[in-house]
Write a protein that holds these residues in place. Structure first.
Motif, PDB file in Angstrom:
ATOM      1  N   ASN A 212      13.528  -0.660  19.362  1.00  0.00           N
ATOM      2  CA  ASN A 212      12.568   0.312  19.879  1.00  0.00           C
ATOM      3  C   ASN A 212      11.307  -0.350  20.422  1.00  0.00           C
ATOM      4  N   GLY A 213      11.275  -1.687  20.433  1.00  0.00           N
ATOM      5  CA  GLY A 213      10.117  -2.393  20.948  1.00  0.00           C
ATOM      6  C   GLY A 213       8.997  -2.573  19.944  1.00  0.00           C
ATOM      7  N   GLN A 214       9.202  -2.148  18.703  1.00  0.00           N
ATOM      8  CA  GLN A 214       8.183  -2.332  17.679  1.00  0.00           C
ATOM      9  C   GLN A 214       8.292  -3.737  17.083  1.00  0.00           C
ATOM     10  N   PHE A 215       7.172  -4.257  16.624  1.00  0.00           N
ATOM     11  CA  PHE A 215       7.109  -5.620  16.114  1.00  0.00           C
ATOM     12  C   PHE A 215       7.146  -5.618  14.582  1.00  0.00           C
ATOM     13  N   VAL A 216       7.721  -6.696  14.050  1.00  0.00           N
ATOM     14  CA  VAL A 216       7.772  -6.908  12.602  1.00  0.00           C
ATOM     15  C   VAL A 216       7.408  -8.364  12.344  1.00  0.00           C
ATOM     16  N   LEU A 217       6.405  -8.572  11.503  1.00  0.00           N
ATOM     17  CA  LEU A 217       6.023  -9.924  11.098  1.00  0.00           C
ATOM     18  C   LEU A 217       6.444 -10.133   9.656  1.00  0.00           C
ATOM     19  N   LEU A 218       7.253 -11.142   9.438  1.00  0.00           N
ATOM     20  CA  LEU A 218       7.658 -11.534   8.093  1.00  0.00           C
ATOM     21  C   LEU A 218       6.776 -12.713   7.687  1.00  0.00           C
ATOM     22  N   CYS A 219       5.925 -12.489   6.706  1.00  0.00           N
ATOM     23  CA  CYS A 219       4.875 -13.450   6.375  1.00  0.00           C
ATOM     24  C   CYS A 219       5.066 -14.030   4.978  1.00  0.00           C
ATOM     25  N   PRO A 220       5.656 -15.219   4.851  1.00  0.00           N
ATOM     26  CA  PRO A 220       5.804 -15.856   3.532  1.00  0.00           C
ATOM     27  C   PRO A 220       4.440 -16.256   2.968  1.00  0.00           C
ATOM     28  N   GLU A 221       4.372 -16.326   1.644  1.00  0.00           N
ATOM     29  CA  GLU A 221       3.144 -16.768   0.960  1.00  0.00           C
ATOM     30  C   GLU A 221       1.940 -15.911   1.341  1.00  0.00           C
ATOM     31  N   THR A 222       2.167 -14.621   1.543  1.00  0.00           N
ATOM     32  CA  THR A 222       1.096 -13.725   1.990  1.00  0.00           C
ATOM     33  C   THR A 222       1.108 -12.444   1.177  1.00  0.00           C
ATOM     34  N   ASN A 223      -0.072 -12.031   0.716  1.00  0.00           N
ATOM     35  CA  ASN A 223      -0.160 -10.766  -0.013  1.00  0.00           C
ATOM     36  C   ASN A 223      -0.621  -9.648   0.921  1.00  0.00           C
ATOM     37  N   LEU A 224      -0.696  -8.425   0.393  1.00  0.00           N
ATOM     38  CA  LEU A 224      -0.957  -7.255   1.223  1.00  0.00           C
ATOM     39  C   LEU A 224      -2.377  -7.252   1.781  1.00  0.00           C
ATOM     40  N   SER A 225      -3.343  -7.739   1.034  1.00  0.00           N
ATOM     41  CA  SER A 225      -4.716  -7.756   1.533  1.00  0.00           C
ATOM     42  C   SER A 225      -4.850  -8.698   2.732  1.00  0.00           C
ATOM     43  N   SER A 226      -4.151  -9.815   2.683  1.00  0.00           N
ATOM     44  CA  SER A 226      -4.177 -10.744   3.815  1.00  0.00           C
ATOM     45  C   SER A 226      -3.521 -10.136   5.047  1.00  0.00           C
ATOM     46  N   ILE A 227      -2.505  -9.309   4.817  1.00  0.00           N
ATOM     47  CA  ILE A 227      -1.822  -8.633   5.916  1.00  0.00           C
ATOM     48  C   ILE A 227      -2.792  -7.712   6.650  1.00  0.00           C
ATOM     49  N   ASN A 228      -3.609  -6.975   5.919  1.00  0.00           N
ATOM     50  CA  ASN A 228      -4.570  -6.071   6.545  1.00  0.00           C
ATOM     51  C   ASN A 228      -5.594  -6.831   7.385  1.00  0.00           C
ATOM     52  N   ILE A 229      -6.018  -7.979   6.905  1.00  0.00           N
ATOM     53  CA  ILE A 229      -6.966  -8.804   7.662  1.00  0.00           C
ATOM     54  C   ILE A 229      -6.328  -9.291   8.963  1.00  0.00           C
ATOM     55  N   LEU A 230      -5.077  -9.771   8.867  1.00  0.00           N
ATOM     56  CA  LEU A 230      -4.355 -10.241  10.052  1.00  0.00           C
ATOM     57  C   LEU A 230      -4.170  -9.102  11.053  1.00  0.00           C
ATOM     58  N   ALA A 231      -3.807  -7.924  10.565  1.00  0.00           N
ATOM     59  CA  ALA A 231      -3.600  -6.777  11.453  1.00  0.00           C
ATOM     60  C   ALA A 231      -4.897  -6.396  12.161  1.00  0.00           C
ATOM     61  N   GLY A 232      -6.009  -6.476  11.456  1.00  0.00           N
ATOM     62  CA  GLY A 232      -7.291  -6.169  12.085  1.00  0.00           C
ATOM     63  C   GLY A 232      -7.608  -7.121  13.214  1.00  0.00           C
ATOM     64  N   ARG A 233      -7.341  -8.418  13.019  1.00  0.00           N
ATOM     65  CA  ARG A 233      -7.574  -9.399  14.082  1.00  0.00           C
ATOM     66  C   ARG A 233      -6.658  -9.133  15.275  1.00  0.00           C
ATOM     67  N   MET A 234      -5.426  -8.769  14.981  1.00  0.00           N
ATOM     68  CA  MET A 234      -4.471  -8.500  16.054  1.00  0.00           C
ATOM     69  C   MET A 234      -4.872  -7.270  16.856  1.00  0.00           C
TER      70      MET A 234
END
Length: 278
Positions: A212-234
């Motif tokens: 469907n054109g949606q993106f998925v990032l599989l992030c090893p060694e990463t917790n949920l709070s770090s994911i939110n920070i990365l998403a904000g930068r993106m």
């Protein structure tokens, strides 16, 4: 593009001609009375080949037009034998088969050219914005390996799902001009977003894209709070580079799900924007 227009024009003209002739009572009474089976097969041939042939070409599968012709002749014979209750002469059968074969050839050409146009656009957008995004289905082994490694060594792993959202007013304005323009803009937007995500993600992160054109990032060694920070930068980078926004959701392994599919389900149920976090 001109070849595609010509192919579509010829196919439409052919279908209109066949249906027009079939509705002339004098022609049916004096020359040829088409069977209902003929119209059913013609409709199936056109719609299925327009959809399937283009799709197969986009994924790199080549199907010979001779195979499709033979297949539809067999389908016609089977339907006539088992489902038709009407007596039809051999001459009528032969003419109907020839018309079905011609419809198959014309529909095949249109489907093939549509697939080639889509494939060319994909190649053009990818070359303009090189990235390391992989198709999710072709990366299944890599996904399993990462989840197995995280499970074995009790390391954190998170999934970030991203949906690119173009401004609705801009899309609606383009639709009034040309639907092909919309398709091209969307493809280049997805390719540019792919490059942005590739530049911002770590080298160890696996960047995927679903059908469907949606993106998925599989992030090893990463917790949920770090994911939110990365998403904000993106999101900030997408806003600056594309004048668009993203919606995202995250999920962590093994706290919230144990399989990749469950992680996706949890993450997609949390789609949000950065302003919703404030």
């Amino acid at each position: 593009m001109n070849d595609l227009r010509i192919s579509i024009t010829v196919l439409i003209t052919y279908i209109i001609a066949v249906l027009g002739i079939a509705n002339i009572d004098r022609f049916q009474e004096s020359f040829l009375d088409f069977s209902p089976t003929f119209f059913i097969v013609i409709a199936i041939v056109v719609f299925s080949e327009l959809i399937l042939v283009g799709y197969l070409i986009r994924i790199g599968v080549r199907v010979s037009s001779y195979i499709t012709m033979f297949f539809w002749v067999v389908v016609y014979i089977i339907i006539e034998i088992y489902y038709s209750n009407r007596e039809v002469s051999l001459e009528v059968h032969i003419i109907q088969v020839l018309l079905i074969v011609l419809a198959s050839v014309l529909a095949y050409e249109v489907g093939k050219r549509i697939g080639e146009v889509h494939k060319a656009l994909e190649g053009l957008s990818s070359s303009a914005y090189p990235n390391r995004v992989r198709e999710i289905e072709s990366a299944r082994d890599l996904i399993v390996a990462e989840i197995t490694r995280s499970r074995r060594y009790h390391h954190p792993l998170s999934v970030l799902t991203i949906r690119l959202e173009m401004p609705k007013k801009k899309v609606e304005a383009l639709k009034e001009i040309d639907s092909l323009a919309v398709d091209m803009i969307e493809r280049f937007a997805i390719a540019k977003a792919s490059k942005i995500f590739s530049d911002l993600a770590r080298s160890t992160d696996i960047i995927l894209q679903d059908v469907n054109g949606q993106f998925v990032l599989l992030c090893p060694e990463t917790n949920l709070s770090s994911i939110n920070i990365l998403a904000g930068r993106m999101e900030a980078a997408v806003q600056e580079g594309l004048n668009a926004t993203i919606a995202w959701g995250g999920a962590s392994f093994p706290d919230e799900a144990l399989t990749f599919e469950d992680l996706l389900q949890v993450a997609r149920g949390r789609y949000k924007h950065s302003d919703e976090l404030n």
